[in-house]
Design an enzyme around this catalytic site. Sequence first.
Site, PDB file in Angstrom:
ATOM      1  CG  HIS A  26      -1.758   1.258   1.252  1.00  0.00           C
ATOM      2  ND1 HIS A  26      -3.288   1.121   1.543  1.00  0.00           N
ATOM      3  CD2 HIS A  26      -1.618   2.623   1.177  1.00  0.00           C
ATOM      4  CE1 HIS A  26      -3.871   2.236   1.592  1.00  0.00           C
ATOM      5  NE2 HIS A  26      -2.701   3.222   1.478  1.00  0.00           N
TER       6      HIS A  26
ATOM      7  CG  HIS B 131      -0.878   7.159  -0.995  1.00  0.00           C
ATOM      8  ND1 HIS B 131      -2.120   7.265  -1.426  1.00  0.00           N
ATOM      9  CD2 HIS B 131      -0.910   6.355   0.149  1.00  0.00           C
ATOM     10  CE1 HIS B 131      -2.956   6.676  -0.833  1.00  0.00           C
ATOM     11  NE2 HIS B 131      -2.431   6.212   0.404  1.00  0.00           N
TER      12      HIS B 131
ATOM     13  CE  LYS C  15      -7.897   1.993  -0.739  1.00  0.00           C
ATOM     14  NZ  LYS C  15      -6.679   2.376  -0.048  1.00  0.00           N
TER      15      LYS C  15
ATOM     16  CG  HIS D   2      -9.893   4.098   3.362  1.00  0.00           C
ATOM     17  ND1 HIS D   2      -8.729   5.010   3.384  1.00  0.00           N
ATOM     18  CD2 HIS D   2     -10.681   4.607   4.599  1.00  0.00           C
ATOM     19  CE1 HIS D   2      -8.807   5.726   4.450  1.00  0.00           C
ATOM     20  NE2 HIS D   2      -9.794   5.489   5.226  1.00  0.00           N
TER      21      HIS D   2
ATOM     22  CG  HIS E  76      -4.737   2.074   5.800  1.00  0.00           C
ATOM     23  ND1 HIS E  76      -6.259   2.003   5.923  1.00  0.00           N
ATOM     24  CD2 HIS E  76      -4.642   2.833   4.707  1.00  0.00           C
ATOM     25  CE1 HIS E  76      -7.027   2.717   4.875  1.00  0.00           C
ATOM     26  NE2 HIS E  76      -5.841   3.132   4.172  1.00  0.00           N
TER      27      HIS E  76
ATOM     28  CG  ASP F  22      -1.598   4.831   4.147  1.00  0.00           C
ATOM     29  OD1 ASP F  22      -1.529   5.248   2.842  1.00  0.00           O
ATOM     30  OD2 ASP F  22      -2.283   5.224   5.022  1.00  0.00           O
TER      31      ASP F  22
HETATM   32  C1  NCD Z   1      -3.862   8.844   2.306  1.00  0.00           C
HETATM   33  C2  NCD Z   1      -3.353  10.055   1.157  1.00  0.00           C
HETATM   34  O1  NCD Z   1      -2.612  11.216   1.401  1.00  0.00           O
HETATM   35  O2  NCD Z   1      -3.309  10.193  -0.105  1.00  0.00           O
HETATM   36  N1  NCD Z   1      -3.723   9.678   3.485  1.00  0.00           N
HETATM   37  C3  NCD Z   1      -3.409   8.987   4.575  1.00  0.00           C
HETATM   38  O3  NCD Z   1      -3.660   9.575   5.601  1.00  0.00           O
HETATM   39  N2  NCD Z   1      -3.430   7.582   4.645  1.00  0.00           N
HETATM   40  C4  NCD Z   1      -5.141   8.522   1.800  1.00  0.00           C
HETATM   41  C5  NCD Z   1      -5.298   7.014   2.544  1.00  0.00           C
HETATM   42  O4  NCD Z   1      -4.622   6.131   2.089  1.00  0.00           O
HETATM   43  O5  NCD Z   1      -6.361   7.128   3.394  1.00  0.00           O
HETATM   44 ZN    ZN Z   2      -3.271   5.283   1.676  1.00  0.00          ZN
END
Ligand code: NCD
Ligand code: ZN
Length: 347
Positions: free
Chosen positions: A13, A15, A99, A136, A174, A247
């Site tokens: 996971h 970003h 997702k 999520h 998460h 995450d």
């Molecule tokens: C994530 C993001 O910033 O894209 N933020 C987070 O707090 N984890 C989005 C997510 O995974 O919920």
């Molecule tokens: Zn995330």
Amino acid sequence: MKTITIRRPDDWHLHLRDGAMLEAVLPATSAHFARAIIMPNLVPPVVTTADAKTYRARIMAALPKDHAFTPLMTLYLTESTDADDVAAGFASGEVTAVKLYPAGATTNSQSGVRDIDKVTPVLERMAEIGMPLCVHGEVTDPEIDIFDREAVFIDRVLDPLRRRIPGLRIVMEHVTTRNGVDYVKSADEGLAATITTHHLIINRNAILAGGIRPHYYCLPVAKREEHRLALRAAATSGDARFFLGTDSAPHTDPLKECACGCAGVFCAPNTLSCLAHVFEQERALDKLEAFVSINGPAFYRLPVNEETITLQRRDEPVAYPAKIETGAGPVTVFDPMFPLYWAVADA
Ligand code: NCD
Ligand code: ZN
């Protein structure tokens, strides 16, 4: 010097964002990880297989020449997602998972799902072809306290969904509560959970005690200590249903340090150091490889990595930057609030 050698890890996971931010943050992951599940919550989101292909190409173009890294792409589920496009993307290997963001649950989730019944045909198709759904797991009902949103999601959404489509393979992303851990453990098959690095280390006091600390704010928000302890027990148990999804979610400092700051913790640069520390504290270094390198591919039905990395326990604390500079602005790196002694040895 104490060392451990494990199969090269994967991040289930992550970003990576886009543009200047992508370029700056990708090397922190690709230096040590072989693969990662790439979150699709860009603006606009990655909704079709064609979108995933072009985003994947931008990731590969940003990859340092000497890094070997495979992005595993996901599609952002909307109420107009086309089941044929999803199935074609999965069959061709261009897409690994879908997702589900409940609309409004987190950063860039406004195009997500309001009415789960509207996506049932897509989910049924995914069950047929064995394609995983990453969830999520938080309700968005403003009446529900933010610290209860994961537990309520399990009762109101996740459990009914699993009963309705029993063949659907689901990753509860998460997970942050004992409730989530217990729910995953109660399932025989087809359900797993990712756990972040930071939720193994902080509880909600890190965000709120002694002043508001925006760099510890993420979603799902960190909970009470008893929940953190449940996550640590699950992660270090070796149980195949739990694996790493960092995450890591970078936002620039001005977007975090303001009156309405973004959710997200940027933990990619020191994740393996933090995890080795946690597993050593739990006397479970022998379970680290299962959590970061073995359980994830098993659930995703992918081969484990053949290459290895070695972690060394140094005598002096390991230095890492407090922030990284990106073309979009500075991004603060997760501070575990204790010195880190474990480092990845140079190849
Ligand atoms: C994530 C993001 O910033 O894209 N933020 C987070 O707090 N984890 C989005 C997510 O995974 O919920
Ligand atoms: Zn995330």
